[in-house]
Scaffold this motif. Structure first.
Motif, PDB file in Angstrom:
ATOM      1  N   ARG A  74       1.058  -1.143   0.045  1.00 17.49           N
ATOM      2  CA  ARG A  74       0.106   0.092   0.083  1.00 17.49           C
ATOM      3  C   ARG A  74       0.810   1.329  -0.069  1.00 17.49           C
ATOM      4  NH1 ARG A  74      -1.617   4.183  -0.092  1.00 17.49           N
ATOM      5  NH2 ARG A  74      -3.569   5.084   0.614  1.00 17.49           N
ATOM      6  N   ASN A  75       2.050   1.179   0.783  1.00 12.51           N
ATOM      7  CA  ASN A  75       2.837   2.355   0.844  1.00 12.51           C
ATOM      8  C   ASN A  75       3.894   2.425  -0.222  1.00 12.51           C
ATOM      9  OD1 ASN A  75       2.071   3.928   3.474  1.00 12.51           O
ATOM     10  ND2 ASN A  75       2.178   1.900   4.159  1.00 12.51           N
ATOM     11  N   SER A 121     -10.695  -6.352   1.475  1.00 13.03           N
ATOM     12  CA  SER A 121     -11.921  -5.852   1.812  1.00 13.03           C
ATOM     13  C   SER A 121     -12.857  -6.976   2.488  1.00 13.03           C
ATOM     14  CB  SER A 121     -12.565  -5.292   0.366  1.00 13.03           C
ATOM     15  OG  SER A 121     -11.988  -4.484  -0.314  1.00 13.03           O
ATOM     16  N   GLU A 122     -13.968  -6.484   3.058  1.00  9.81           N
ATOM     17  CA  GLU A 122     -14.814  -7.084   3.876  1.00  9.81           C
ATOM     18  C   GLU A 122     -15.514  -8.247   2.974  1.00  9.81           C
ATOM     19  OE1 GLU A 122     -18.920  -6.719   6.794  1.00  9.81           O
ATOM     20  OE2 GLU A 122     -17.959  -5.088   5.839  1.00  9.81           O
ATOM     21  N   GLY A 123     -15.424  -9.550   3.491  1.00 13.06           N
ATOM     22  CA  GLY A 123     -15.871 -10.708   2.855  1.00 13.06           C
ATOM     23  C   GLY A 123     -14.842 -11.348   1.891  1.00 13.06           C
ATOM     24  N   ARG A 156      -2.164  12.873  -7.370  1.00 16.71           N
ATOM     25  CA  ARG A 156      -1.803  12.074  -6.200  1.00 16.71           C
ATOM     26  C   ARG A 156      -2.882  11.390  -5.099  1.00 16.71           C
ATOM     27  NH1 ARG A 156       1.931  15.990  -6.897  1.00 16.71           N
ATOM     28  NH2 ARG A 156       4.143  15.537  -7.481  1.00 16.71           N
ATOM     29  N   ALA A 157      -3.980  12.441  -5.155  1.00 12.57           N
ATOM     30  CA  ALA A 157      -4.952  12.188  -4.264  1.00 12.57           C
ATOM     31  C   ALA A 157      -5.920  10.987  -4.854  1.00 12.57           C
ATOM     32  CB  ALA A 157      -6.091  13.171  -4.017  1.00 12.57           C
ATOM     33  N   LEU A 163      -5.994   3.278  -3.955  1.00 16.45           N
ATOM     34  CA  LEU A 163      -5.508   2.254  -3.047  1.00 16.45           C
ATOM     35  C   LEU A 163      -6.030   2.187  -1.702  1.00 16.45           C
ATOM     36  CD1 LEU A 163      -1.838   3.548  -3.409  1.00 16.45           C
ATOM     37  CD2 LEU A 163      -2.788   1.465  -4.249  1.00 16.45           C
ATOM     38  N   ASP A 164      -6.831   3.255  -1.415  1.00 13.53           N
ATOM     39  CA  ASP A 164      -7.631   3.074  -0.246  1.00 13.53           C
ATOM     40  C   ASP A 164      -8.960   2.046  -0.437  1.00 13.53           C
ATOM     41  OD1 ASP A 164      -6.294   4.811   1.220  1.00 13.53           O
ATOM     42  OD2 ASP A 164      -7.548   6.630   0.803  1.00 13.53           O
TER      43      ASP A 164
END
Length: 372
Positions: A74-75, A121-123, A156-157, A163-164
């Protein structure tokens, strides 16, 4: 006539012995964490390096900690995107990376346990980055094409937002075993010191006992490597394992004589024996520095996979093998040896691109020549 018969008896015996099924004896087996699967991702660089660091934590503290592979992934992606944009698309962007990308990430972002950041992610239960990478690549291509003729820093955002969604938002604090940590304080607790780890390779196009940037596709961050003769590269791996240090490995697994399903990787002297050598012992090639260089420069040896060396074995003839931890899972229907592959020394000499080790794992003579 007796001599003639004796000759054929000996020849028959040698032929039989060269086709013996492998029987391995463990020599060194260092402690590590369970074999995992990187799923449908190109993140072997993080899975192998994280496994390496987990073994280092065991060695340094006695603690068995499951670290997050995806925290470093992620980073690292924003840095790869930045590099790609700033070089106007004339750079590598994709899922690949090298061990020093993880080391660089923990210098800047610390360490977190898997329980605090699993990147799913959930699931979800398995990693699959195919869609995420396609989205990121499409976005980056758009930014490079710059249709608005005025590239906004908002890109960038936007990358961070993707990625979030796909991997998860970065974390600044978490609880582990009843204690509160930040990624930085957790790193300190593990006793991992990023600057203690060095990259070593062996190629003749750069001076020995010096550092150089190894020009391979996944070295997008221009990491430097110490260059040593091939025999010293192998003696460094051996010295590390014999003294309780595991080794991170960047290697080529594209050869037909590499098989995770059969659990071996060898270099048969006769190419006709390639598939048979996955099951039975056949003579192997003598791998010289010159031949290694030749295979690298003609693209027969490429940096396509990273793994984790955790032990030594011998076959029944006394030939040395390395126990190498993979990240393709441990399903017995798909892999052998619980997810480990046994590399012959010939394969290691030919197909190793580089290794990463703790500086204390170096043989004293090599450390002196490298001024370490």
């Amino acid at each position: 006539m007796k001599h003639f018969i004796l000759f054929f008896v000996l020849l028959f015996t040698v032929t039989l012995s060269s086709q013996e099924i492998y029987k391995f004896t463990t020599v060194t087996d260092l402690e590590t964490t369970p074999v995992l699967s990187q799923g449908i991702t190109g993140t072997c660089w993080s899975f192998s390096s994280t496994s390496f660091l987990e073994s280092e934590i065991i060695r340094l503290t006695g603690k068995n900690i499951d670290l997050s592979e995806m925290y470093q992934v992620r980073n690292t992606y924003p840095l790869k995107a930045e590099n790609f944009i700033m070089r106007q698309g004339k750079a590598q962007f994709g899922e690949g990376g090298l061990a020093h990308d993880v080391i660089n990430s923990i210098k800047k972002n610390g360490l977190v346990p898997e329980i605090a950041f699993n990147g799913l992610s959930e699931g979800e239960t398995k990693y699959n980055h195919a869609e995420m990478v396609a989205v990121l690549e499409a976005m980056l291509k758009t930014y490079i094409d710059n249709p608005g003729r005025n590239l906004s820093p908002k890109w960038r955002a936007a990358i961070e937002g993707v990625l979030d969604v796909y991997i998860g938002k970065n974390i600044t604090n978490f609880t582990f075993e009843g204690k509160q940590y930040t990624p930085e304080s957790f790193l300190k607790m593990t006793k991992i010191v990023p600057t203690d780890y060095i990259n070593i390779t062996s190629f003749t196009h750069a001076p020995f006992y010096s550092k150089f940037i190894l020009n391979i596709p996944d070295n997008w961050s221009n990491g430097s490597f110490y260059n040593v003769p091939l025999n010293e590269l192998i003696s460094t791996i051996d010295n590390a394992l014999q003294n309780g240090f595991t080794v991170e490995l960047d290697c080529d697994v594209s050869e037909r004589a590499f098989s995770s399903k059969d659990g071996v990787a060898v270099v048969p002297e006769n190419a006709e024996n390639t598939l048979k050598a996955l099951h039975s012992i056949y003579p192997e090639k003598d791998i010289t520095q010159q031949y290694r260089q030749q295979e690298f420069e003609n693209y027969n040896t490429t940096d396509d996979h990273l793994m984790h060396i955790t032990g030594l074995l011998h076959d029944q003839n006394g030939t040395k093998y390395y126990k190498v931890k993979n990240s393709w899972g441990s399903d017995e229907s798909r892999v052998a040896n619980g997810g480990y592959v046994y590399f012959s020394e010939a394969y290691m000499r030919l197909k190793t691109i580089s290794i990463t080790v703790h500086k204390d794992a170096l043989p004293k003579d090599t450390a002196k020549k490298l001024s370490l």
